[in-house]
Design a protein around this motif. Structure first.
Motif, PDB file in Angstrom:
ATOM      1  N   VAL A 163      14.548 -20.314   7.535  1.00  0.00           N
ATOM      2  CA  VAL A 163      15.822 -20.933   7.889  1.00  0.00           C
ATOM      3  C   VAL A 163      15.920 -21.176   9.395  1.00  0.00           C
ATOM      4  O   VAL A 163      15.515 -20.330  10.203  1.00  0.00           O
ATOM      5  CB  VAL A 163      17.003 -20.059   7.414  1.00  0.00           C
ATOM      6  CG1 VAL A 163      18.338 -20.651   7.859  1.00  0.00           C
ATOM      7  CG2 VAL A 163      16.964 -19.921   5.892  1.00  0.00           C
ATOM      8  N   ARG A 164      16.466 -22.332   9.761  1.00  0.00           N
ATOM      9  CA  ARG A 164      16.753 -22.702  11.146  1.00  0.00           C
ATOM     10  C   ARG A 164      18.181 -23.254  11.228  1.00  0.00           C
ATOM     11  O   ARG A 164      18.802 -23.553  10.210  1.00  0.00           O
ATOM     12  CB  ARG A 164      15.771 -23.773  11.628  1.00  0.00           C
ATOM     13  CG  ARG A 164      14.320 -23.319  11.716  1.00  0.00           C
ATOM     14  CD  ARG A 164      14.131 -22.386  12.903  1.00  0.00           C
ATOM     15  NE  ARG A 164      12.721 -22.083  13.125  1.00  0.00           N
ATOM     16  CZ  ARG A 164      12.097 -21.038  12.631  1.00  0.00           C
ATOM     17  NH1 ARG A 164      12.743 -20.197  11.846  1.00  0.00           N
ATOM     18  NH2 ARG A 164      10.825 -20.816  12.903  1.00  0.00           N
ATOM     19  N   ARG A 165      18.668 -23.419  12.444  1.00  0.00           N
ATOM     20  CA  ARG A 165      19.970 -24.042  12.677  1.00  0.00           C
ATOM     21  C   ARG A 165      19.791 -25.136  13.720  1.00  0.00           C
ATOM     22  O   ARG A 165      19.172 -24.914  14.764  1.00  0.00           O
ATOM     23  CB  ARG A 165      20.988 -23.011  13.162  1.00  0.00           C
ATOM     24  CG  ARG A 165      22.370 -23.596  13.480  1.00  0.00           C
ATOM     25  CD  ARG A 165      23.339 -22.484  13.870  1.00  0.00           C
ATOM     26  NE  ARG A 165      22.819 -21.676  14.960  1.00  0.00           N
ATOM     27  CZ  ARG A 165      22.890 -22.020  16.245  1.00  0.00           C
ATOM     28  NH1 ARG A 165      23.415 -23.187  16.587  1.00  0.00           N
ATOM     29  NH2 ARG A 165      22.412 -21.217  17.173  1.00  0.00           N
ATOM     30  N   ALA A 166      20.346 -26.324  13.428  1.00  0.00           N
ATOM     31  CA  ALA A 166      20.210 -27.465  14.330  1.00  0.00           C
ATOM     32  C   ALA A 166      21.243 -27.373  15.447  1.00  0.00           C
ATOM     33  O   ALA A 166      22.453 -27.403  15.183  1.00  0.00           O
ATOM     34  CB  ALA A 166      20.383 -28.766  13.553  1.00  0.00           C
ATOM     35  N   SER A 167      20.787 -27.271  16.687  1.00  0.00           N
ATOM     36  CA  SER A 167      21.718 -27.209  17.817  1.00  0.00           C
ATOM     37  C   SER A 167      22.312 -28.581  18.123  1.00  0.00           C
ATOM     38  O   SER A 167      23.430 -28.687  18.633  1.00  0.00           O
ATOM     39  CB  SER A 167      21.017 -26.652  19.057  1.00  0.00           C
ATOM     40  OG  SER A 167      19.892 -27.455  19.403  1.00  0.00           O
TER      41      SER A 167
END
Length: 309
Positions: free
Chosen positions: A201-205
């Motif tokens: 999982v990643r989060r888009a800045s």
């Protein structure tokens, strides 16, 4: 976006007049189901799609996933070996290498004279613990790679899948017995074909463009490692476990020199060598074939063998 049933994947808006039928979300499957058919359909028809069941945008193509895992605009959730591991770079200490080799030898010889043994319960779950000096399965985040080394479950599952792939074909066993130098290649191939972690999982800045569209700023992104590792646009015959593969490209571990990456490879090398050395006629128990399960992580839950042949 098109209307979708609860739990269905929601594709990005498109100008195309004909759209593929919606697919069920990742968590709508059972842990026993094989996810690779769903992954194939995602790669082909929905390279960027929103999954309400996990609240994340899914990436499934190798090029997109590999780029996302090293994109500084997609933050958090780093793997062992990524840039965030830079503060603990370096080789695995010699003392820890010796512990891995010694633990492998002891575990293998404990079961060598058994009529039947389970390699998951009696080998895979104990070898990573041994690398931490026997501190137990809930070991603190200590050692040369901090929390990366303390991620025991990932290494346990990776070992189980590795042994399953190697022992499932007599030609592979023969090749690795005669040419131990191939063990490292077999380890990388197992991580590609059967990764222990299917979703990272990643989060888009900020907004990020990918092959299927644009990931919104602030969105959660699920990189489907399991789908990317079997992308036919990247790998020849991607479902095949191939010891001679020239187009390697596993995504479980990052490209950096985090000691945890080397440690996992050492456990695979010493572990398999110890099993082969202690059990010249090692084979599956009668009637047994390995079966992997899991949706977010995946590996065989048992590996029943006849150590004496």
């Amino acid at each position: 976006m098109d209307a979708a049933a609860p739990g269905d994947l929601i594709p990005v808006q498109s100008s195309a007049t004909a759209r593929p039928a919606p697919l069920p979300g990742l968590l709508s499957q059972t842990r026993e189901q094989d996810p690779y058919e769903l992954y194939r359909r995602l790669r082909e028809d929905h390279p960027l799609v929103y999954d309400p069941s996990i609240g994340a945008w899914l990436l499934s193509r190798y090029a997109d996933v590999a780029a996302a895992l090293r994109d500084p605009r997609l933050v958090d959730g780093r793997r062992p070996g990524d840039r965030a591991c830079g503060r603990h770079r370096g080789a695995v200490p010699q003392a820890m290498q010796e512990v891995v080799e010694r633990t492998s030898y002891v575990l293998a010889h404990r079961i060598a004279r058994r009529e039947q043994a389970d390699l998951v319960e009696e080998f895979c779950r104990w070898l990573p613990t041994g690398a931490l000096g026997g501190r137990g399965r809930r070991a603190p985040a200590v050692g040369p790679a901090g929390r990366c080394v303390a991620q025991l479950s990932v290494r346990e599952m990776a070992l189980a899948s590795f042994f399953a792939n190697v022992l499932d074909h007599p030609d592979r066993i023969a090749a690795l017995r005669s040419v131990p130098g191939l063990i490292g290649r077999a380890w990388q191939e197992s991580l590609r074909r059967d990764p222990p972690v299917l979703v990272v999982v990643r989060r888009a800045s900020i907004e990020v463009r990918v092959s299927g569209g644009t990931i919104p700023a602030g969105a959660t992104v699920a990189c489907l490692i399991g789908a990317a590792g079997r992308d036919p646009d990247r790998f020849r015959e991607p479902d095949l476990f191939d010891l001679t593969r020239e187009d390697a490209g596993q995504l479980t571990y990052g490209p950096g020199d985090c000691p945890a990456v080397e440690l996992a490879a050492l456990e695979a090398e010493h572990g398999l060598s110890a099993l082969f050395g202690a059990m010249p006629r090692l084979r599956w128990a009668d009637g047994f074939r390995p079966t992997a399960t899991g949706l977010l992580t995946r590996s065989p839950r048992s590996l029943l063998v006849r150590p004496c042949g």
